[in-house]
Design a protein around this motif. Sequence first.
Motif, PDB file in Angstrom:
ATOM      1  N   HIS A 165       0.852  -1.184   0.000  1.00  0.00           N
ATOM      2  CA  HIS A 165       0.000   0.000   0.000  1.00  0.00           C
ATOM      3  C   HIS A 165       0.885   1.230   0.000  1.00  0.00           C
ATOM      4  O   HIS A 165       1.883   1.279   0.699  1.00  0.00           O
ATOM      5  CB  HIS A 165      -0.920  -0.002   1.226  1.00  0.00           C
ATOM      6  N   HIS A 166       0.494   2.204  -0.776  1.00  0.00           N
ATOM      7  CA  HIS A 166       1.273   3.432  -0.888  1.00  0.00           C
ATOM      8  C   HIS A 166       0.791   4.435   0.138  1.00  0.00           C
ATOM      9  O   HIS A 166      -0.396   4.651   0.306  1.00  0.00           O
ATOM     10  CB  HIS A 166       1.122   4.028  -2.289  1.00  0.00           C
TER      11      HIS A 166
ATOM     12  N   GLN B 222       0.476   8.317   1.837  1.00  0.00           N
ATOM     13  CA  GLN B 222       0.165   9.637   1.292  1.00  0.00           C
ATOM     14  C   GLN B 222       1.440  10.328   0.802  1.00  0.00           C
ATOM     15  O   GLN B 222       1.425  11.003  -0.222  1.00  0.00           O
ATOM     16  CB  GLN B 222      -0.546  10.505   2.343  1.00  0.00           C
TER      17      GLN B 222
ATOM     18  N   LEU C   1       2.257   9.007  -2.580  1.00  0.00           N
ATOM     19  CA  LEU C   1       1.336   9.557  -3.576  1.00  0.00           C
ATOM     20  C   LEU C   1       1.757  10.967  -3.969  1.00  0.00           C
ATOM     21  O   LEU C   1       1.765  11.319  -5.149  1.00  0.00           O
ATOM     22  CB  LEU C   1      -0.100   9.578  -3.036  1.00  0.00           C
TER      23      LEU C   1
ATOM     24  N   THR D 174       2.028   3.998  -8.856  1.00  0.00           N
ATOM     25  CA  THR D 174       1.468   4.550  -7.628  1.00  0.00           C
ATOM     26  C   THR D 174       0.232   5.384  -7.933  1.00  0.00           C
ATOM     27  O   THR D 174      -0.810   5.241  -7.277  1.00  0.00           O
ATOM     28  CB  THR D 174       2.522   5.412  -6.902  1.00  0.00           C
TER      29      THR D 174
ATOM     30  N   ASP E 118      -2.674   3.092  -9.263  1.00  0.00           N
ATOM     31  CA  ASP E 118      -3.242   2.215  -8.243  1.00  0.00           C
ATOM     32  C   ASP E 118      -3.993   2.954  -7.144  1.00  0.00           C
ATOM     33  O   ASP E 118      -4.955   2.429  -6.598  1.00  0.00           O
ATOM     34  CB  ASP E 118      -2.147   1.365  -7.582  1.00  0.00           C
ATOM     35  N   ARG E 119      -3.563   4.160  -6.803  1.00  0.00           N
ATOM     36  CA  ARG E 119      -4.111   4.820  -5.616  1.00  0.00           C
ATOM     37  C   ARG E 119      -4.968   6.040  -5.874  1.00  0.00           C
ATOM     38  O   ARG E 119      -5.739   6.439  -5.002  1.00  0.00           O
ATOM     39  CB  ARG E 119      -2.969   5.207  -4.678  1.00  0.00           C
TER      40      ARG E 119
END
Length: 155
Positions: A21-22, A24, A27, A91, A94-95
């Motif tokens: 999981h990325h 914040q 991101l 990234t 995906d997010r």
Amino acid sequence: MLDRIRNLFMDRGGAPAEGAHHSQDELQLAAAALLVEAACMDDDFDSEERATVQRLLAERFGMEASEAGNLVDLAEQKVAESVELFSFVRTVKDRFDHDERVGLMEMLWEVAYADGTLHDYEANLLRRLTALIHVTDRESGQARKRALAKLGLQG
């Protein structure tokens, strides 16, 4: 914030593990790196383009100007060290939800036109990013028109 981002990339060698999981911070760095890459495509990352990237990041992520400036500096460093943009693209893909990806395309167009002209390399990068982050050509074209309108330019 920047120390967290630096540590994150030092610990992982620049790319998150598959399926991770990325955060914040990741991101924000991914978006900043793509904006910096767009600004550098014409081999001239001038003060106007830097200011545009910094402003867009501050607006998008609710940062202070100095914090956004530090993020731009770090993104510029990461882009210079990187041989590919795929980890940043992944990234974002995906997010970011679809509307956020379209918003990022608008930001990218605004950066590409910040100096008043669109270089062929900038246009090529934005066409490739459109597909890679799963935004349609039509949505990218609409984002381009909105960016031009914000800048008071005609396309």
